[in-house]
Scaffold this motif. Sequence first.
Motif, short mmCIF file in Angstrom:
data_model
loop_
_atom_site.label_atom_id
_atom_site.label_comp_id
_atom_site.label_asym_id
_atom_site.label_seq_id
_atom_site.Cartn_x
_atom_site.Cartn_y
_atom_site.Cartn_z
N ALA A 137 1.83 8.32 9.48
CA ALA A 137 1.02 8.57 8.27
C ALA A 137 1.68 9.61 7.36
O ALA A 137 1.44 9.63 6.16
CB ALA A 137 -0.38 9.03 8.67
N GLY A 138 2.54 10.44 7.93
CA GLY A 138 3.28 11.40 7.11
C GLY A 138 4.45 10.74 6.40
O GLY A 138 4.74 11.06 5.24
N ALA A 139 5.09 9.81 7.06
CA ALA A 139 6.34 9.25 6.51
C ALA A 139 6.15 7.97 5.72
O ALA A 139 6.79 7.77 4.68
CB ALA A 139 7.32 8.99 7.66
N LEU A 140 5.27 7.08 6.19
CA LEU A 140 5.18 5.75 5.56
C LEU A 140 4.73 5.79 4.09
O LEU A 140 5.38 5.15 3.25
CB LEU A 140 4.30 4.82 6.41
CG LEU A 140 4.09 3.41 5.89
CD1 LEU A 140 5.43 2.69 5.66
CD2 LEU A 140 3.23 2.58 6.85
N PRO A 141 3.65 6.52 3.73
CA PRO A 141 3.26 6.50 2.31
C PRO A 141 4.39 6.97 1.39
O PRO A 141 4.60 6.40 0.31
CB PRO A 141 2.06 7.45 2.26
CG PRO A 141 1.50 7.43 3.63
CD PRO A 141 2.69 7.28 4.54
N LYS A 142 5.14 7.97 1.83
CA LYS A 142 6.25 8.45 1.00
C LYS A 142 7.35 7.40 0.91
O LYS A 142 7.94 7.18 -0.14
CB LYS A 142 6.83 9.75 1.59
CG LYS A 142 5.96 10.93 1.27
CD LYS A 142 6.61 12.22 1.75
CE LYS A 142 5.55 13.30 1.84
NZ LYS A 142 5.81 14.30 2.85
N ALA A 143 7.64 6.76 2.03
CA ALA A 143 8.67 5.72 2.03
C ALA A 143 8.24 4.54 1.15
O ALA A 143 9.06 3.92 0.46
CB ALA A 143 8.93 5.24 3.46
N SER A 202 -1.77 17.30 -3.98
CA SER A 202 -0.50 16.58 -3.96
C SER A 202 0.35 17.11 -2.82
O SER A 202 0.45 18.32 -2.61
CB SER A 202 0.20 16.81 -5.30
OG SER A 202 1.54 16.39 -5.19
N LEU A 203 0.93 16.19 -2.10
CA LEU A 203 1.79 16.54 -0.97
C LEU A 203 3.21 16.10 -1.31
O LEU A 203 3.54 14.92 -1.20
CB LEU A 203 1.28 15.84 0.30
CG LEU A 203 2.02 16.07 1.59
CD1 LEU A 203 1.92 17.53 2.02
CD2 LEU A 203 1.44 15.18 2.69
N ASP A 204 4.02 17.02 -1.79
CA ASP A 204 5.39 16.68 -2.25
C ASP A 204 5.38 15.44 -3.15
O ASP A 204 6.17 14.51 -2.93
CB ASP A 204 6.33 16.43 -1.06
CG ASP A 204 6.38 17.61 -0.13
OD1 ASP A 204 6.26 18.74 -0.61
OD2 ASP A 204 6.53 17.37 1.10
N GLY A 205 4.48 15.41 -4.09
CA GLY A 205 4.47 14.29 -5.04
C GLY A 205 3.60 13.12 -4.62
O GLY A 205 3.43 12.17 -5.38
N LEU A 206 3.09 13.17 -3.41
CA LEU A 206 2.21 12.08 -2.96
C LEU A 206 0.75 12.49 -3.21
O LEU A 206 0.29 13.51 -2.70
CB LEU A 206 2.41 11.84 -1.45
CG LEU A 206 1.55 10.75 -0.82
CD1 LEU A 206 2.09 9.37 -1.20
CD2 LEU A 206 1.52 10.89 0.71
N LEU A 251 3.82 0.65 -7.11
CA LEU A 251 2.84 1.05 -6.10
C LEU A 251 2.24 2.42 -6.41
O LEU A 251 2.95 3.39 -6.62
CB LEU A 251 3.52 1.09 -4.73
CG LEU A 251 2.55 1.25 -3.56
CD1 LEU A 251 1.81 -0.04 -3.30
CD2 LEU A 251 3.30 1.68 -2.31
N ASP A 252 0.91 2.46 -6.38
CA ASP A 252 0.20 3.74 -6.50
C ASP A 252 -0.47 3.98 -5.15
O ASP A 252 -1.59 3.52 -4.91
CB ASP A 252 -0.84 3.63 -7.63
CG ASP A 252 -1.66 4.90 -7.79
OD1 ASP A 252 -1.41 5.87 -7.06
OD2 ASP A 252 -2.56 4.90 -8.66
N VAL A 253 0.26 4.66 -4.26
CA VAL A 253 -0.27 4.87 -2.90
C VAL A 253 -0.78 6.29 -2.78
O VAL A 253 -0.14 7.24 -3.25
CB VAL A 253 0.78 4.53 -1.81
CG1 VAL A 253 2.05 5.34 -1.97
CG2 VAL A 253 0.22 4.72 -0.41
N GLN A 307 6.29 4.76 -1.49
CA GLN A 307 6.47 5.23 -2.87
C GLN A 307 7.92 5.04 -3.31
O GLN A 307 8.19 4.49 -4.37
CB GLN A 307 6.19 6.75 -2.90
CG GLN A 307 4.99 7.16 -3.66
CD GLN A 307 4.89 8.70 -3.74
OE1 GLN A 307 5.65 9.44 -3.13
NE2 GLN A 307 3.93 9.15 -4.50
N GLU A 308 8.83 5.48 -2.45
CA GLU A 308 10.26 5.40 -2.77
C GLU A 308 10.72 3.95 -2.91
O GLU A 308 11.41 3.60 -3.87
CB GLU A 308 11.06 6.02 -1.63
CG GLU A 308 11.87 7.23 -2.07
CD GLU A 308 12.47 7.90 -0.86
OE1 GLU A 308 13.42 7.35 -0.31
OE2 GLU A 308 11.94 8.97 -0.47
N ALA A 309 10.30 3.12 -1.95
CA ALA A 309 10.73 1.71 -1.95
C ALA A 309 10.28 1.01 -3.23
O ALA A 309 10.98 0.18 -3.78
CB ALA A 309 10.20 1.00 -0.72
N SER A 310 9.07 1.35 -3.70
CA SER A 310 8.55 0.65 -4.87
C SER A 310 9.21 1.14 -6.16
O SER A 310 9.11 0.49 -7.20
CB SER A 310 7.04 0.83 -4.97
OG SER A 310 6.74 2.14 -5.36
#
Length: 485
Positions: A28-34, A90-94, A48-50, A36-39
């Motif tokens: 849950a820490g890594a996937l939403p950020k990944a 916001s968590l590092d932009g997320l 993607l607006d995650v 965001q990046e992938a999109s």
Amino acid sequence: MTKRLIRVLFIASEAEPLVKVGGLGDVAGALPKALQEASRGPSCSVDLDVRLCIPFYSCINSEKLSLQRIDKFSIPTKKNPVPGEIYQGSLDGLPLYLIKGKPISESPTIYNLDTEKDGEKFAFFSLAVLEFIRNSDWKPDIIHANDWHTALTLHCLRIAQETEIVFKKIHGIITLHNLPFMGAGTEKALAKYQITPSKDPALPEWAKTLPLPMGLSAAQKIIAVSPNYAHELFSAEFGNSLQSFFKANSEKVMGIINGLDCQAWNPQSDSKIRQTFDVSSLDKRIENKESLLHDLHLDPDNKIPLLVSISRMDQQKGVDIILAGLQKIANLKWRAVILGSGNPRLEKAVKEMEKKHPDRVKAINRYDPTLSHRLYAAADIYMMPSRYEPCGLSQLIAMHYGCVPVARNTGGLHDTIQQTNPGRPGTGYLFQKADAISFSTKLSTAIKDYKNKSFWQKIQVKGMKQDFSWQKSARAYLDVYSELS
Ligand code: ADP
């Protein structure tokens, strides 16, 4: 190319770096950020607006999250409504949402032995998520739940869709990290929050009032954390008596392997290890082994293979199989370090093994992330005889650090480790049965191969060169989102 906007609310009971207890927190820490990046990539057709949403536990350090309270609400119960609040930050932009309320702040730990407390906490959280959506201008196209703790959101979403237009177009998906934990002991909480049982005829009677099966039934996609674990769900051995349900819903079951946080786990730059290294400087690795043997007061002979295990002390992980397996090959030369805490019976058994073989076994019963980095960087063989393993992170880290896994051929271990055969290096060693004989037989093959340095290095290099990054998994999740919305 015009990109299609997809809004996803990712809900979980824990997420690194805010709060982490186990593998779910990593994901849950890594996937939403990944995601965001992938999109953001030019070739991706999705905009993607995650957003991540977790409970606001008292242990969360909110200093750097720029939190603002955006809503106050109350969740109806049989008696008095339970008030709650929602904070945005916001968590590092997320984009981040934290849900506050007495059932969450009064719970002493993230997960309790008292399942009633957990039931209350996660029932409240699951309903609060829907309450937030009801009141918010921002509406997700997809709610992405994880495990039993957030599964009730999908169940209650399904029910709300029957009467409330605001929920009609929202899709629900769930990632399954650990099937056996279904939320048993939460009956009182479900009754208190008036959450009605599932009516799904494909579910067995006992499962209709358990949060995880209720959520699995309501979800439009069930994503296991590895393709092989998804496949195993259909079997009696791993299906936990839900195999018929999975068979009846096979079109919505799939698997996506978890990634590895390659920044946190990078042997080239790891500050926790004595000597950094990479595929082209594998020889430097020996310094890590020597310093570890020295610090743990083990025989300093660096030619003897060093075997390690770093895991929760749990039946699932096969710690008992490790002990019995090592006993079976006591005639061979090896050293072993077993790091882990949990079940007191298993902790004691490991300590007893150390007493019996003080020169060659080290038992360390604690949670020690720094030592774990040193062990992955120093050891030759990683022991992982899991009884079941939805994905497994340890084998990925081990291979990334040139430590060769000897693992049971199950779940994600099957998907991530390539079998080594005589004369043909893979990335590790796999055995079939969760018993000491199968484990020790494979382990002795690995110990024999270890003596052939060039062959062994080929296995290490092959393992280290694999791509375990989150990017690959994120792209697979994006495909699922696209397909649904
Ligand atoms: P699970 O999530 O089922 O516990 P995984 O293999 O997926 O198992 O992940 C376990 C993670 O926890 C790995 O990163 C492992 O290094 C770490 N870990 C487990 N026990 C310990 C411990 N005692 N000290 C430090 N790290 C540990």
